[in-house]
Design a protein around this motif. Structure first.
Motif, PDB file in Angstrom:
ATOM      1  N   ASP A  55       0.750  -1.352  -0.042  1.00 53.30           N
ATOM      2  CA  ASP A  55      -0.011  -0.093   0.218  1.00 53.30           C
ATOM      3  C   ASP A  55       0.841   1.263   0.026  1.00 53.30           C
ATOM      4  N   ILE A  56       1.936   1.317   0.805  1.00 47.79           N
ATOM      5  CA  ILE A  56       2.949   2.367   0.897  1.00 47.79           C
ATOM      6  C   ILE A  56       3.416   2.530  -0.366  1.00 47.79           C
ATOM      7  N   ALA A  57       3.856   1.432  -1.185  1.00 47.71           N
ATOM      8  CA  ALA A  57       4.531   1.805  -2.541  1.00 47.71           C
ATOM      9  C   ALA A  57       3.572   2.110  -3.467  1.00 47.71           C
ATOM     10  N   ASN A  58       2.393   1.699  -3.417  1.00 50.78           N
ATOM     11  CA  ASN A  58       1.324   2.040  -4.400  1.00 50.78           C
ATOM     12  C   ASN A  58       0.886   3.780  -3.988  1.00 50.78           C
ATOM     13  N   ILE A  59       1.064   3.974  -2.703  1.00 50.57           N
ATOM     14  CA  ILE A  59       0.831   5.563  -2.603  1.00 50.57           C
ATOM     15  C   ILE A  59       1.917   6.494  -3.301  1.00 50.57           C
ATOM     16  N   ILE A  60       3.169   5.820  -3.195  1.00 54.46           N
ATOM     17  CA  ILE A  60       4.373   6.658  -3.596  1.00 54.46           C
ATOM     18  C   ILE A  60       4.302   6.597  -5.077  1.00 54.46           C
ATOM     19  N   SER A  61       3.876   5.600  -5.798  1.00 53.73           N
ATOM     20  CA  SER A  61       3.797   5.720  -7.298  1.00 53.73           C
ATOM     21  C   SER A  61       2.844   6.544  -7.704  1.00 53.73           C
TER      22      SER A  61
END
Length: 539
Positions: free
Chosen positions: A442-448
């Motif tokens: 989820d954190i990676a998706n927010i960053i992307s």
């Protein structure tokens, strides 16, 4: 080509030549006539400007007073038209309009006259003639300041616009005119006798020149006709050799059609033969049909940015066939071609074929699509974090080195953001690693979703992430960092609920090492966590 067709082509050539040579003659003649017309226009403009200058002089003084001739009456349309000097002297006031009309009445120049006019004249004597009415309406409609007409039956008629100035308003403001309005004009008439004489001479000379050109072309066509007759005697030999060439061509075509790879034969730049494999791939039935659509075979090659192994029509200023011959042993050259929406990859190889009088080049294209795609998948897997699908630390190190070099070269700012999930160990300890992995995703998706296409985001390790921001200083990088911090803070993670992140931000200093750069942003992140977490620290 049959003899009949040759003679028809000769006739066509003659006709085309006649029109091609007659055309510049006509253009020259038309330009000569146009020049004579322009002379008339210039003369009319000069006469018009003489009157305008005279009117300006009168208007400059608000009109002039004259001693009237015997029996002459003052201008009834002009206010304050009389000045009584004494009992023996009375003067009449002359304004620009009256002056122009009087000058037009006494002008005694051969083949020339002029008059002042308006669509709504104060003086009925200034009522527009049909030409003057057409001219003034044209000027009013188009905003042009002049208009003229010339034809074979009448003299040259010119109209110049009179624009309302401040000095004109006392007499014409009551008619509704404002500053800049066209309130009338001065028409100039010139005789076209000399114009008609000169233009007739120009046209006559053009006719004489055309006759000479026609005679010259007929002589040339006769010589060509004799040469064609002579060439017919050689036709038998030409036919024999043509059959030999066709036989050789068919044999060569049969040979190269048996190969599953793309095979073409070129004379240096142009394709002479192509096998059925490449023609069917390109959607053509013959090499002639292919040439109608493409100048070069390389028209099919797709341009691949930042990859010198993919060849184009010209590579380092060298044609692609020569480039393949020169570089095929030292580089793994490739060609990408789009087919039915998919990219197909081929490896070219060129070989010289020497004939009696020239060198030909046999070029083969072996398809390597499956191998190339597999290699790219392996490269992607090697540079991507399996869990988050972001770049991994090794790939980011490679990218960061290039970004730093680019920043130094173009003097552009480069910033990085270092991110750590607060209390992530507690998530794993409390909910297990499967839940922790979902948090990382989820954190990676927010960053992307929060970064630009040009930004590079990677999983640095564990619960740490890093973002490189080219052409971005710390002021703008900190805005993105704060946006990420707030987004995570507001986000509700499945099972876990609320979490926060700490972020460090720093900007690249020219010529510093990657180690120093990373160490400074790591220190910023450390201070963010030590000072209470869920915050952004800039170094």
């Amino acid at each position: 080509m049959s003899n009949f067709n040759k003679y028809m082509a000769l006739v066509a050539l003659f006709i085309i030549s006649v029109f091609s040579l007659f055309y510049p003659i006509d253009i020259f003649s038309e330009k000569g006539v146009e020049l004579q017309k322009q002379i008339l226009v210039n003369q009319a403009q000069t006469h018009f400007q003489d009157q305008v200058n005279t009117r300006k002089w009168v208007a400059k003084y608000g009109g002039v007073y004259i001693k009237p001739l015997e029996g002459e009456k003052p201008n009834q349309y002009l206010p304050d038209n009389t000045l009584y000097v004494d009992e023996n002297l009375t003067l009449f006031k002359v304004n620009p309009a009256w002056l122009t009309r009087q000058l037009s009445e006494i002008a005694d120049i051969k083949d020339f006259h002029f008059r002042i006019t308006s669509l709504i004249p104060i003086n009925p004597n200034n009522k527009a003639t049909p030409f003057e009415e057409r001219a003034l309406k044209y000027i009013d409609r188009t905003g042009e300041k002049e208009y003229y007409e010339i034809n074979e039956e009448s003299d040259f008629e010119y109209m110049g616009a009179l624009v309302t100035t401040k000095a004109c308003l006392p007499c014409h403001e009551h008619q509704g005119y404002k500053l800049g309005d066209v309130r009338g004009g001065i028409s100039v008439s010139l005789s076209t006798t000399e114009f008609k004489t000169v233009t007739a001479s120009i046209k006559n000379r053009a006719i004489i020149l055309k006759i000479f050109v026609l005679f010259f072309l007929l002589s040339i066509m006769l010589l060509i006709y004799k040469q064609l007759k002579h060439s017919e005697k050689l036709q038998s030999e030409v036919n024999r050799r043509t059959k030999e060439i066709e036989s050789t061509k068919q044999l060569l075509q049969q040979i190269i059609d048996t190969d599953a790879s793309f095979i073409v034969l070129a004379d240096g730049k142009n394709i002479i033969y192509a096998n059925k494999t490449i023609l069917e791939f390109a959607g053509y039935t013959s090499i002639e049909e292919f040439r109608e659509k493409h100048e070069y075979l390389s028209d099919m090659f797709e341009k691949v940015e930042d990859n010198n192994s993919f060849i184009q029509t010209y590579n380092d200023g060298v044609h692609w066939i020569e480039y393949v011959r020169r570089e095929q042993d030292s580089q793994k050259l490739k060609v990408r071609i789009e087919k039915d929406g998919e990219h197909r990859y081929f490896r070219p190889y060129a070989k010289d074929i020497k004939t009696d009088d020239k060198v030909l080049y046999l070029v083969t294209f072996d398809e390597i699509t499956n191998e190339y795609v597999k290699i790219k998948e392996l490269e992607h897997m090697a540079s991507t974090d399996v869990l988050t699908k972001l770049f991994n630390r090794s790939k980011l190190n490679d990218v960061l080195e290039k970004e730093m070099a680019l920043s130094s070269t173009i003097s552009s700012p480069l910033s990085i953001i270092f991110i750590d999930i607060d209390h992530f160990k507690d998530v794993n300890d409390t909910y297990g690693h499967d839940v922790g992995d979902k948090v990382l995703i989820d954190i990676a998706n927010i960053i992307s979703s929060s970064t630009r296409a040009s930004d590079i985001a990677a999983r640095w390790g564990g619960e740490e992430f890093m973002i490189t921001l080219q052409s971005t200083d710390t002021a703008h990088a900190s805005i993105l960092a704060e946006k990420l911090r707030a987004t995570v803070e507001e986000y509700t993670f499945a099972i876990v609920g609320k979490l926060t992140i700490s972020l460090g931000v720093t900007e690249y200093m020219n010529n510093e090492s990657e180690e120093t750069f990373i160490k400074r942003v790591d220190k910023a992140l450390y201070e963010a966590k030590e000072s209470g977490r869920n915050r952004v620290v800039i170094k």
